[in-house]
Structures are given as structure tokens and as C-alpha cells.
Design a protein around this motif. Structure first.
Motif, PDB file in Angstrom:
ATOM      1  N   MET A  98      40.689  48.453  10.150  1.00 11.85           N
ATOM      2  CA  MET A  98      39.671  48.015   9.192  1.00 11.85           C
ATOM      3  C   MET A  98      40.330  47.490   7.917  1.00 11.85           C
ATOM      4  N   LYS A  99      41.372  48.185   7.457  1.00 17.28           N
ATOM      5  CA  LYS A  99      42.065  47.788   6.234  1.00 17.28           C
ATOM      6  C   LYS A  99      42.823  46.479   6.423  1.00 17.28           C
ATOM      7  N   LYS A 100      43.456  46.306   7.589  1.00 16.72           N
ATOM      8  CA  LYS A 100      44.277  45.122   7.808  1.00 16.72           C
ATOM      9  C   LYS A 100      43.458  43.889   8.170  1.00 16.72           C
ATOM     10  N   PHE A 101      42.480  44.043   9.094  1.00 10.63           N
ATOM     11  CA  PHE A 101      41.748  42.890   9.602  1.00 10.63           C
ATOM     12  C   PHE A 101      40.307  42.787   9.100  1.00 10.63           C
ATOM     13  N   GLY A 102      39.790  43.867   8.500  1.00 10.19           N
ATOM     14  CA  GLY A 102      38.419  43.839   8.014  1.00 10.19           C
ATOM     15  C   GLY A 102      37.386  43.892   9.125  1.00 10.19           C
ATOM     16  N   VAL A 103      37.747  44.455  10.272  1.00 11.30           N
ATOM     17  CA  VAL A 103      36.835  44.552  11.416  1.00 11.30           C
ATOM     18  C   VAL A 103      36.663  46.019  11.779  1.00 11.30           C
ATOM     19  N   ASP A 104      35.414  46.433  11.928  1.00 12.25           N
ATOM     20  CA  ASP A 104      35.122  47.806  12.332  1.00 12.25           C
ATOM     21  C   ASP A 104      35.046  47.859  13.853  1.00 12.25           C
ATOM     22  N   LEU A 105      36.005  48.536  14.487  1.00 13.16           N
ATOM     23  CA  LEU A 105      36.073  48.575  15.951  1.00 13.16           C
ATOM     24  C   LEU A 105      35.004  49.472  16.576  1.00 13.16           C
ATOM     25  N   ARG A 106      34.388  50.327  15.788  1.00 11.82           N
ATOM     26  CA  ARG A 106      33.365  51.227  16.339  1.00 11.82           C
ATOM     27  C   ARG A 106      32.065  50.508  16.653  1.00 11.82           C
ATOM     28  N   LYS A 107      31.783  49.425  15.913  1.00  8.33           N
ATOM     29  CA  LYS A 107      30.522  48.711  16.095  1.00  8.33           C
ATOM     30  C   LYS A 107      30.692  47.625  17.137  1.00  8.33           C
ATOM     31  N   LYS A 108      29.781  47.598  18.106  1.00 11.95           N
ATOM     32  CA  LYS A 108      29.808  46.562  19.132  1.00 11.95           C
ATOM     33  C   LYS A 108      28.809  45.479  18.740  1.00 11.95           C
ATOM     34  N   SER A 109      29.250  44.241  18.811  1.00 11.40           N
ATOM     35  CA  SER A 109      28.358  43.132  18.466  1.00 11.40           C
ATOM     36  C   SER A 109      27.716  42.576  19.724  1.00 11.40           C
ATOM     37  N   LYS A 110      26.470  42.106  19.575  1.00 11.37           N
ATOM     38  CA  LYS A 110      25.735  41.504  20.692  1.00 11.37           C
ATOM     39  C   LYS A 110      25.895  39.994  20.630  1.00 11.37           C
ATOM     40  N   LYS A 111      25.628  39.322  21.749  1.00 10.00           N
ATOM     41  CA  LYS A 111      25.814  37.867  21.806  1.00 10.00           C
ATOM     42  C   LYS A 111      24.890  37.142  20.832  1.00 10.00           C
ATOM     43  N   GLY A 112      23.615  37.515  20.747  1.00  9.38           N
ATOM     44  CA  GLY A 112      22.657  36.868  19.859  1.00  9.38           C
ATOM     45  C   GLY A 112      22.921  37.173  18.398  1.00  9.38           C
ATOM     46  N   ALA A 113      23.566  38.284  18.122  1.00 11.88           N
ATOM     47  CA  ALA A 113      23.787  38.707  16.739  1.00 11.88           C
ATOM     48  C   ALA A 113      24.900  37.919  16.069  1.00 11.88           C
ATOM     49  N   LYS A 114      25.709  37.193  16.848  1.00 11.18           N
ATOM     50  CA  LYS A 114      26.827  36.470  16.266  1.00 11.18           C
ATOM     51  C   LYS A 114      26.349  35.352  15.337  1.00 11.18           C
ATOM     52  N   ASP A 115      25.312  34.590  15.751  1.00  9.18           N
ATOM     53  CA  ASP A 115      24.784  33.510  14.916  1.00  9.18           C
ATOM     54  C   ASP A 115      24.173  34.056  13.628  1.00  9.18           C
ATOM     55  N   ALA A 116      23.454  35.157  13.746  1.00 13.08           N
ATOM     56  CA  ALA A 116      22.850  35.776  12.567  1.00 13.08           C
ATOM     57  C   ALA A 116      23.933  36.283  11.617  1.00 13.08           C
ATOM     58  N   LYS A 117      25.016  36.780  12.201  1.00 16.75           N
ATOM     59  CA  LYS A 117      26.119  37.296  11.388  1.00 16.75           C
ATOM     60  C   LYS A 117      26.789  36.155  10.621  1.00 16.75           C
ATOM     61  N   ASP A 118      26.958  34.989  11.291  1.00 18.46           N
ATOM     62  CA  ASP A 118      27.565  33.834  10.626  1.00 18.46           C
ATOM     63  C   ASP A 118      26.689  33.343   9.469  1.00 18.46           C
ATOM     64  N   ALA A 119      25.372  33.336   9.674  1.00 18.67           N
ATOM     65  CA  ALA A 119      24.456  32.909   8.615  1.00 18.67           C
ATOM     66  C   ALA A 119      24.526  33.859   7.431  1.00 18.67           C
ATOM     67  N   LYS A 120      24.625  35.158   7.726  1.00 20.20           N
ATOM     68  CA  LYS A 120      24.710  36.160   6.671  1.00 20.20           C
ATOM     69  C   LYS A 120      26.021  36.014   5.893  1.00 20.20           C
ATOM     70  N   GLU A 121      27.113  35.746   6.627  1.00 18.24           N
ATOM     71  CA  GLU A 121      28.413  35.578   5.974  1.00 18.24           C
ATOM     72  C   GLU A 121      28.417  34.341   5.076  1.00 18.24           C
ATOM     73  N   ALA A 122      27.758  33.260   5.514  1.00 19.79           N
ATOM     74  CA  ALA A 122      27.682  32.039   4.699  1.00 19.79           C
ATOM     75  C   ALA A 122      26.932  32.310   3.400  1.00 19.79           C
ATOM     76  N   LYS A 123      25.873  33.118   3.494  1.00 21.50           N
ATOM     77  CA  LYS A 123      25.095  33.469   2.304  1.00 21.50           C
ATOM     78  C   LYS A 123      25.938  34.318   1.350  1.00 21.50           C
ATOM     79  N   ASP A 124      26.691  35.303   1.919  1.00 22.30           N
ATOM     80  CA  ASP A 124      27.543  36.169   1.105  1.00 22.30           C
ATOM     81  C   ASP A 124      28.681  35.376   0.455  1.00 22.30           C
ATOM     82  N   ALA A 125      29.163  34.345   1.145  1.00 20.36           N
ATOM     83  CA  ALA A 125      30.285  33.558   0.625  1.00 20.36           C
ATOM     84  C   ALA A 125      29.874  32.808  -0.640  1.00 20.36           C
TER      85      ALA A 125
END
Length: 141
Positions: A98-125
């Protein structure tokens, strides 16, 4: 002619195997030849384990003995030997990842959630600048 008999010598002495178990750390010092010391592990609850593909080594708790090719009794009695396959606590590795890559390995992402995640990241950026990442981390993600 009879063979010459030789007594047992101290330097030929062997000691019985100490089968190390999982538990609170208990180590005994044994005096050896020349006054040197060896340390016998009677019980141990943690060890140094490496995550080979990520080149990361951490001291972690040993939870259980899963498999031992020597004997199934070693699995039942939770005896640690050199070839034991053990289950360990993954928390230190998760925190490091988590510290090195910023990815939480415990959480599993779903296929449909990837687009929503990208939109959320664009808003946060837009709100806050993205932290700088080196090429290795970018390619890993």
C-alpha cells in the motif's frame, strides 16, 4: 590379531533432535566444542519471510503449519522443520504494498466498477494534485 578398542569421545557426541513448535519464543543455549555456543529453538512464533517476486522481506508471525513432507504428524503437532510449509500473517506485506504502490490488495475490484473508479479519480485529480510516481510504480499499476 585383535582390533584396538577405542572409547567414545566427547567430540563424537550427537544430541537428540529438538522439534521446534509454534509458540512464544523459547531458545536454549548449548555449549559446544571450544566453548562456542549454539542456540536451540524450542518454540518460535515469528520468522523472516521473503516475498520473492516483489523483493520484499519482513519479520512476520507464523500462524500454522500447513504441510510437511516428512510426516503428517508434524502438521498435526505444529512442528517446524526446514522443509515445512507454513501459513503466515500477511499484514506487513499489505502495508508495504500500500505504501509503495498505493493499492490495497485486500479489496477486490469488479469489472463494472473500473469505469466508475476512473471517473472518480478524474474528479479527485482536479481538486488536488496527484502525487509523483516513478516509472516502475506506474508500469506495475
Amino acid at each position: 590379531r585383535r582390533n584396538i578398542h577405542q572409547k567414545k569421545r566427547k567430540f563424537e557426541m550427537g544430541r537428540p533432535a529438538v522439534l521446534c513448535k509454534i509458540g512464544a519464543k523459547r531458545v536454549r543455549a548449548v555449549r559446544c566444542r571450544g566453548g562456542n555456543m549454539k542456540y536451540r529453538g524450542l518454540r518460535i512464533d515469528a520468522g523472516n519471510f521473503a516475498w520473492g517476486s516483489e523483493n520484499c522481506t519482513k519479520k512476520v508471525r507464523i500462524l500454522d503449519v500447513v504441510y510437511n513432507s516428512t510426516s503428517n504428524e508434524f502438521v498435526r503437532t505444529k512442528t517446524l522443520t526446514k522443509n515445512s510449509i507454513v501459513q503466515i500473517d500477511a499484514q506487513p506485506y499489505l502495508q508495504w504494498y500500500m505504501k509503495k504502490f498505493g493499492v490495497d490488495l485486500r479489496k477486490k475490484s469488479k469489472k463494472g466498477a473500473k469505469d466508475a473508479k476512473d471517473a472518480k479519480e478524474a474528479k479527485d485529480a482536479k481538486e488536488e494534485p496527484e502525487e509523483k510516481k516513478n516509472r516502475h510504480v506506474i508500469f506495475k499499476l
